[in-house]
Design a protein around this motif. Structure first.
Motif, PDB file in Angstrom:
ATOM      1  N   ILE A  15       0.840  -1.209   0.000  1.00 43.40           N
ATOM      2  CA  ILE A  15       0.000   0.000   0.000  1.00 43.40           C
ATOM      3  C   ILE A  15       0.871   1.254   0.000  1.00 43.40           C
ATOM      4  O   ILE A  15       0.588   2.225  -0.722  1.00 43.40           O
ATOM      5  N   ALA A  16       1.933   1.258   0.813  1.00 43.83           N
ATOM      6  CA  ALA A  16       2.849   2.406   0.830  1.00 43.83           C
ATOM      7  C   ALA A  16       3.508   2.589  -0.529  1.00 43.83           C
ATOM      8  O   ALA A  16       3.701   3.722  -0.994  1.00 43.83           O
ATOM      9  N   PHE A  17       3.846   1.478  -1.178  1.00 45.62           N
ATOM     10  CA  PHE A  17       4.438   1.527  -2.518  1.00 45.62           C
ATOM     11  C   PHE A  17       3.475   2.171  -3.506  1.00 45.62           C
ATOM     12  O   PHE A  17       3.856   3.048  -4.295  1.00 45.62           O
ATOM     13  N   LEU A  18       2.206   1.739  -3.478  1.00 48.78           N
ATOM     14  CA  LEU A  18       1.201   2.265  -4.412  1.00 48.78           C
ATOM     15  C   LEU A  18       0.822   3.706  -4.074  1.00 48.78           C
ATOM     16  O   LEU A  18       0.384   4.458  -4.957  1.00 48.78           O
ATOM     17  N   ALA A  19       0.988   4.085  -2.806  1.00 52.87           N
ATOM     18  CA  ALA A  19       0.661   5.459  -2.412  1.00 52.87           C
ATOM     19  C   ALA A  19       1.594   6.468  -3.071  1.00 52.87           C
ATOM     20  O   ALA A  19       1.198   7.616  -3.314  1.00 52.87           O
ATOM     21  N   VAL A  20       2.811   6.043  -3.384  1.00 53.76           N
ATOM     22  CA  VAL A  20       3.779   6.962  -4.003  1.00 53.76           C
ATOM     23  C   VAL A  20       3.293   7.440  -5.368  1.00 53.76           C
ATOM     24  O   VAL A  20       3.181   8.660  -5.594  1.00 53.76           O
ATOM     25  N   PRO A  21       2.968   6.550  -6.333  1.00 58.35           N
ATOM     26  CA  PRO A  21       2.452   7.052  -7.615  1.00 58.35           C
ATOM     27  C   PRO A  21       1.110   7.762  -7.471  1.00 58.35           C
ATOM     28  O   PRO A  21       0.815   8.688  -8.226  1.00 58.35           O
ATOM     29  N   TYR A  22       0.294   7.340  -6.498  1.00 56.92           N
ATOM     30  CA  TYR A  22      -0.997   8.004  -6.295  1.00 56.92           C
ATOM     31  C   TYR A  22      -0.798   9.471  -5.936  1.00 56.92           C
ATOM     32  O   TYR A  22      -1.463  10.362  -6.489  1.00 56.92           O
ATOM     33  N   LEU A  23       0.117   9.736  -4.998  1.00 57.70           N
ATOM     34  CA  LEU A  23       0.384  11.117  -4.602  1.00 57.70           C
ATOM     35  C   LEU A  23       1.051  11.900  -5.724  1.00 57.70           C
ATOM     36  O   LEU A  23       0.806  13.102  -5.893  1.00 57.70           O
ATOM     37  N   LEU A  24       1.893  11.210  -6.517  1.00 49.66           N
ATOM     38  CA  LEU A  24       2.587  11.881  -7.619  1.00 49.66           C
ATOM     39  C   LEU A  24       1.617  12.337  -8.695  1.00 49.66           C
ATOM     40  O   LEU A  24       1.690  13.472  -9.172  1.00 49.66           O
ATOM     41  N   ILE A  25       0.706  11.450  -9.108  1.00 48.11           N
ATOM     42  CA  ILE A  25      -0.195  11.808 -10.211  1.00 48.11           C
ATOM     43  C   ILE A  25      -1.322  12.706  -9.735  1.00 48.11           C
ATOM     44  O   ILE A  25      -1.959  13.383 -10.555  1.00 48.11           O
ATOM     45  N   SER A  26      -1.558  12.727  -8.417  1.00 50.41           N
ATOM     46  CA  SER A  26      -2.600  13.619  -7.917  1.00 50.41           C
ATOM     47  C   SER A  26      -2.171  15.069  -8.108  1.00 50.41           C
ATOM     48  O   SER A  26      -2.855  15.849  -8.753  1.00 50.41           O
ATOM     49  N   GLY A  27      -0.995  15.401  -7.546  1.00 48.74           N
ATOM     50  CA  GLY A  27      -0.400  16.725  -7.745  1.00 48.74           C
ATOM     51  C   GLY A  27      -1.383  17.848  -7.555  1.00 48.74           C
ATOM     52  O   GLY A  27      -2.127  17.931  -6.592  1.00 48.74           O
ATOM     53  N   GLU A  28      -1.403  18.724  -8.547  1.00 44.94           N
ATOM     54  CA  GLU A  28      -2.242  19.912  -8.476  1.00 44.94           C
ATOM     55  C   GLU A  28      -3.725  19.581  -8.625  1.00 44.94           C
ATOM     56  O   GLU A  28      -4.573  20.388  -8.288  1.00 44.94           O
ATOM     57  N   HIS A  29      -4.025  18.395  -9.173  1.00 46.76           N
ATOM     58  CA  HIS A  29      -5.432  18.055  -9.338  1.00 46.76           C
ATOM     59  C   HIS A  29      -6.141  17.968  -7.995  1.00 46.76           C
ATOM     60  O   HIS A  29      -7.347  18.177  -7.905  1.00 46.76           O
ATOM     61  N   GLY A  50       5.659  11.959   8.597  1.00 51.51           N
ATOM     62  CA  GLY A  50       5.586  12.307   7.175  1.00 51.51           C
ATOM     63  C   GLY A  50       5.281  11.112   6.301  1.00 51.51           C
ATOM     64  O   GLY A  50       5.559  11.122   5.104  1.00 51.51           O
ATOM     65  N   SER A  51       4.690  10.061   6.879  1.00 45.75           N
ATOM     66  CA  SER A  51       4.443   8.813   6.163  1.00 45.75           C
ATOM     67  C   SER A  51       3.540   9.019   4.950  1.00 45.75           C
ATOM     68  O   SER A  51       2.588   9.811   4.992  1.00 45.75           O
ATOM     69  N   VAL A  52       3.839   8.272   3.888  1.00 46.65           N
ATOM     70  CA  VAL A  52       2.986   8.337   2.698  1.00 46.65           C
ATOM     71  C   VAL A  52       1.587   7.814   3.016  1.00 46.65           C
ATOM     72  O   VAL A  52       0.614   8.208   2.361  1.00 46.65           O
ATOM     73  N   LEU A  53       1.463   6.946   4.017  1.00 44.77           N
ATOM     74  CA  LEU A  53       0.144   6.420   4.371  1.00 44.77           C
ATOM     75  C   LEU A  53      -0.734   7.504   4.988  1.00 44.77           C
ATOM     76  O   LEU A  53      -1.917   7.619   4.655  1.00 44.77           O
ATOM     77  N   LEU A  54      -0.178   8.309   5.892  1.00 47.09           N
ATOM     78  CA  LEU A  54      -0.950   9.408   6.479  1.00 47.09           C
ATOM     79  C   LEU A  54      -1.303  10.438   5.418  1.00 47.09           C
ATOM     80  O   LEU A  54      -2.397  11.010   5.422  1.00 47.09           O
ATOM     81  N   ARG A  55      -0.396  10.681   4.500  1.00 46.01           N
ATOM     82  CA  ARG A  55      -0.677  11.626   3.420  1.00 46.01           C
ATOM     83  C   ARG A  55      -1.733  11.064   2.480  1.00 46.01           C
ATOM     84  O   ARG A  55      -2.557  11.804   1.936  1.00 46.01           O
ATOM     85  N   LEU A  56      -1.713   9.760   2.288  1.00 45.98           N
ATOM     86  CA  LEU A  56      -2.671   9.110   1.394  1.00 45.98           C
ATOM     87  C   LEU A  56      -4.097   9.292   1.889  1.00 45.98           C
ATOM     88  O   LEU A  56      -5.001   9.623   1.114  1.00 45.98           O
ATOM     89  N   ILE A  57      -4.314   9.084   3.195  1.00 45.68           N
ATOM     90  CA  ILE A  57      -5.666   9.213   3.745  1.00 45.68           C
ATOM     91  C   ILE A  57      -5.918  10.609   4.308  1.00 45.68           C
ATOM     92  O   ILE A  57      -6.986  10.868   4.874  1.00 45.68           O
ATOM     93  N   ASP A  58      -4.951  11.514   4.136  1.00 44.11           N
ATOM     94  CA  ASP A  58      -5.071  12.917   4.528  1.00 44.11           C
ATOM     95  C   ASP A  58      -5.427  13.072   6.007  1.00 44.11           C
ATOM     96  O   ASP A  58      -6.333  13.819   6.377  1.00 44.11           O
ATOM     97  N   ILE A  59      -4.712  12.323   6.845  1.00 44.38           N
ATOM     98  CA  ILE A  59      -4.829  12.498   8.293  1.00 44.38           C
ATOM     99  C   ILE A  59      -3.493  13.025   8.790  1.00 44.38           C
ATOM    100  O   ILE A  59      -2.480  12.334   8.688  1.00 44.38           O
ATOM    101  N   PRO A  60      -3.442  14.254   9.302  1.00 44.38           N
ATOM    102  CA  PRO A  60      -2.164  14.812   9.747  1.00 44.38           C
ATOM    103  C   PRO A  60      -1.675  14.127  11.006  1.00 44.38           C
ATOM    104  O   PRO A  60      -2.445  13.518  11.761  1.00 44.38           O
TER     105      PRO A  60
END
Length: 739
Positions: free
Chosen positions: A95-109, A206-216
């Motif tokens: 899941i952490a691996f897949l979160a990386v491209p998810y956050l990358l392609i999300s970007g400004e969108h 700063g985990s990609v998992l917390l960023r993925l679900i947008d929980i600070p």
């Protein structure tokens, strides 16, 4: 005539080019949306399968699946260790691996604000429990709590049934008691390991998992606290049941100091449990509130806890918790790299209420949101203590700085203010100047600026809790002036303070200079409640006085390091991927060239080797990426060196804002209502808003002591349950006040 023809014929060409560009843009957006949907769907499937695994394993069906899995994979590249690791920790790492491209392609969108929708309830923002020991709990959080309770009860029930099924009638009562105690102790330890798999996920800031679900991080910390209580309760029962059984059998000391080659070694478990109990006892709220330093220092025993846990359970069982611990190590190493750098203090201001405002230098490419935290260390006060503070500035206030407000409420903050005042006094005397060496970790916060997602906002603050709301106001005003996406149109601020000398906190923002005539564009109301004064002070003019101090001596252009998990998506993604791949490579090399050829068999030793592989993969493979990231940062800093005048301009602008505070206060007077000797009546406030704003979504953000959060949450729950037709739906959001 020819010119007219050319002009006439040029318009279709322009239109066709524009249409082509729009079509291309729509295709790109559709592709991004599809890719995000596929990644999100895949991550959900993996996560649900992972959660289901913990429920199924204790059953007979789960045991059969487990045996089939081990039989099918034990001859693979990594043998039994790889089978356990992939089964228990593989899903969360995937899941952490897949979160990386998810956050990358999300970007400004992700920053594109949604169109106005019909008001509706949301699980995350509907408070269900407000008075219990857990604080304010939303509907979504309650579902998670129930799932964990069901999981623990289910596991205890299944394991107890299995134990009872193995009993025979010819067993001696004393032997029967010891047998049940040992088996229950074993199963409580197993369930505790399952909970430990989740324990470290919320505190990887700063985990990609917390960023993925947008929980600070500041919000996720409470989940760590809840999980910590549950995990330590289970581990305590695990140790207690074993101790009782060994005492009955009459050889407790022999068992406690046992250390075996094959199987579970008891002595490392005793050390790990002792460290865990010390952390648990000192993390209880009364101790943490009165003796924060004791809590902070004893919590560093987590290193002892993890190391001796690995020695205790060995490589097989330790694999259950490896995923969460590995992601925590990733974040911890990056924090260590960032915190080594000292930073410039651009300006210092002491308000009459004793609050200190620090303006800290940061690089232009370090992004953050208005509701962010930083952790601040001042080495002259302590090399070990890091204290969290809300950022009081908007990212649009300037590319090269951020500010924090620090209220003097404890020993550390008192020393900080004393050092600053001493430094200011020494400017006037021929003595060596006091130096302040600051380091920062962060900033950490929401992936999305959710305060911009509501057209209607109510901001409720207690004391210095106004700090993050100053950042929100500044952010909204900047966006309004610059025409950037920004939904808030109606803003109500309710601020409760003990004494009027705290009012200068509001003057740290010159709203009129940020956005001239902002009251024509925003409906802003500010209600201030001074609870411990019955009338305004006679010297009201002095309330708004502030002391501007010269910053202590600093080095040239020392900004915060960008080595933070919430920073550059590409570099942070490469860091996660390289460390994970490095972990796999080191495991393969260890298994191929050491464990198998030399027939290494002790469980405790293989558990230690597994932990060393985790650390080495982060230090070596992740360290290379962090080093390259740091070089990239230095190159960017060199390119920005010629723009140093921008920093000075921002500093001058900051000082100018302070100078124009009085005029700003006069222009705001019409929208500020101050009430002395009273507390906010949230029933009247929310009732009045319900009639005034109508059928809309209202975002309510609270930053204050627990009692304030409870009062607001209780009223929101009441308003939402008994809401009338065409009345608002209130959404509760909290910003940690005492992190």
């Amino acid at each position: 005539m020819a010119v007219d023809d050319i002009l006439h014929t040029s318009h279709p060409l322009l239109h066709s080019n524009g249409a082509h560009a729009n079509n291309k843009k729509k295709k790109n957006i559709n592709f991004v949306s599809l890719a995000k949907w596929v990644l999100k769907f895949t991550m959900w499937i993996v996560f649900l399968a992972w959660v289901a695994l913990f429920f199924v394993i204790p059953t007979d069906f789960g045991s059969e699946l487990y045996a089939d899995w081990i039989g099918a994979t034990n001859e693979s590249l990594f043998g039994y260790t790889g089978s356990y690791l992939l089964l228990y920790s593989g899903p969360i790492i995937i899941i952490a691996f897949l979160a990386v491209p998810y956050l990358l392609i999300s970007g400004e969108h992700q920053l594109q604000l949604q169109e106005k929708k019909t008001p509706r309830f949301r699980f995350w923002t509907f408070p269900v429990l407000v008075d219990g020991p857990l604080g304010v709990v939303s509907a979504a959080e309650l579902i998670g709590i129930i799932l964990f309770i069901v999981f623990v009860v289910w596991d205890v029930y299944v394991y107890t049934a299995v134990i009872l099924g193995t009993l025979t009638d010819d067993m001696d009562p004393l032997d029967l008691c010891c047998f049940i105690m040992l088996k229950l102790g074993l199963r409580f330890g197993t369930i505790g390991l399952d909970c430990l798999a989740f324990l470290f996920l919320p505190v990887a800031r700063g985990s990609v998992l917390l960023r993925l679900i947008d929980i600070p991080f500041e919000q996720a910390t409470r989940y760590h606290v809840w999980l910590g209580h549950l995990t330590m309760l289970l581990f305590t029962l695990h140790g207690l049941f074993y101790a009782i059984a060994w005492t009955i059998e009459g050889h407790i000391l022999d068992e406690m100091f046992q250390w075996v080659e094959l199987g579970v070694s008891h002595f490392p478990g005793v050390i790990s449990l002792a460290a865990g109990l010390l952390m648990w006892m000192t993390s209880l709220h009364p101790v943490r509130k009165k003796k924060f330093e004791l809590f902070f220092y004893t919590h560093q025993l987590y290193v002892i806890f993890i190391v001796f846990l690995a020695l205790h359970v060995g490589h097989f069982l330790f694999c259950v918790s490896v995923g969460g611990i590995f992601l925590f190590i990733l974040d911890r190493f990056l924090r260590f790299c960032q915190s080594r750098k000292t930073i410039d203090i651009i300006s210092i201001k002491c308000l009459s209420c004793g609050t200190v405002e620090l303006v800290l230098s940061k690089p232009a490419n370090l992004q953050y949101n208005a509701l962010s935290f930083i952790f601040l260390q001042v080495r002259e006060l302590s090399w070990l203590q890091w204290h969290p503070f809300s950022v009081s500035s908007s990212p649009l206030d300037g590319k090269y700085h951020l500010s924090v407000l620090i209220k003097v409420i404890g020993e550390w903050t008192e020393k900080l203010r004393g050092n600053i005042l001493n430094s200011s006094e020494e400017d006037l005397h021929p003595r060596p100047q006091t130096k302040i060496t600051a380091s920062v970790e962060g900033p950490y916060g929401h992936e999305l600026p959710y305060h911009l997602m509501y057209e209607n906002l109510i901001l409720v603050a207690g004391g210095v809790g106004i700090s993050p709301f100053l950042a929100i106001l500044s952010d909204i005003l900047h966006r309004t002036r610059e025409g950037k996406p920004c939904l808030p149109q109606n803003i109500l601020i309710v601020w409760a303070v003990k004494r009027s000398n705290e009012l200068p906190l509001l003057s740290t923002n010159d709203m009129e200079s940020i956005c001239p005539f902002f009251l024509d564009k925003l409906n802003l109301e500010i209600h201030i409640f001074v609870t411990q004064e019955s009338q305004p002070p006679l010297e009201e003019v002095q309330v708004y006085e502030a002391t501007n101090l010269s910053p202590p001596p600093v080095s040239n252009s020392c900004s915060m390091s960008v080595l933070v998990g919430t920073g550059n998506n590409i570099w942070s993604g490469l860091y996660v991927i390289s460390s994970t791949l490095g972990f796999v490579i080191l495991l393969y090399l260890l298994d191929t060239f050491y464990i198998n050829p030399y027939d290494i068999s002790p469980w405790w030793y293989k558990g230690l080797l597994l932990l060393i592989c985790m650390l080495a993969s982060v230090f070596i493979f992740g360290g290379v990426v962090a080093g390259l990231w740091h070089l990239w940062e230095r190159q960017n800093a060199a390119r920005e060196a010629c723009k140093d005048n921008r920093i000075m301009v921002e500093k001058m602008q900051h000082n100018e804002i302070v100078a124009h505070t009085d005029s700003s206060q006069q222009k705001l007077a019409s929208s500020i209502n101050t009430y002395y000797g009273s507390r906010p009546d949230f029933k009247d406030i929310f009732g009045d808003i319900s009639k005034k704003w109508g059928y809309v979504d209202v975002g309510v953000i609270v930053c204050g002591p627990p009692s304030l959060q409870t009062s607001v949450a209780k009223e929101i729950r009441s308003q939402n349950i008994r809401r009338q037709h065409r009345h608002p739906i209130f959404h509760f959001n909290s910003h940690s006040f005492d992190l």
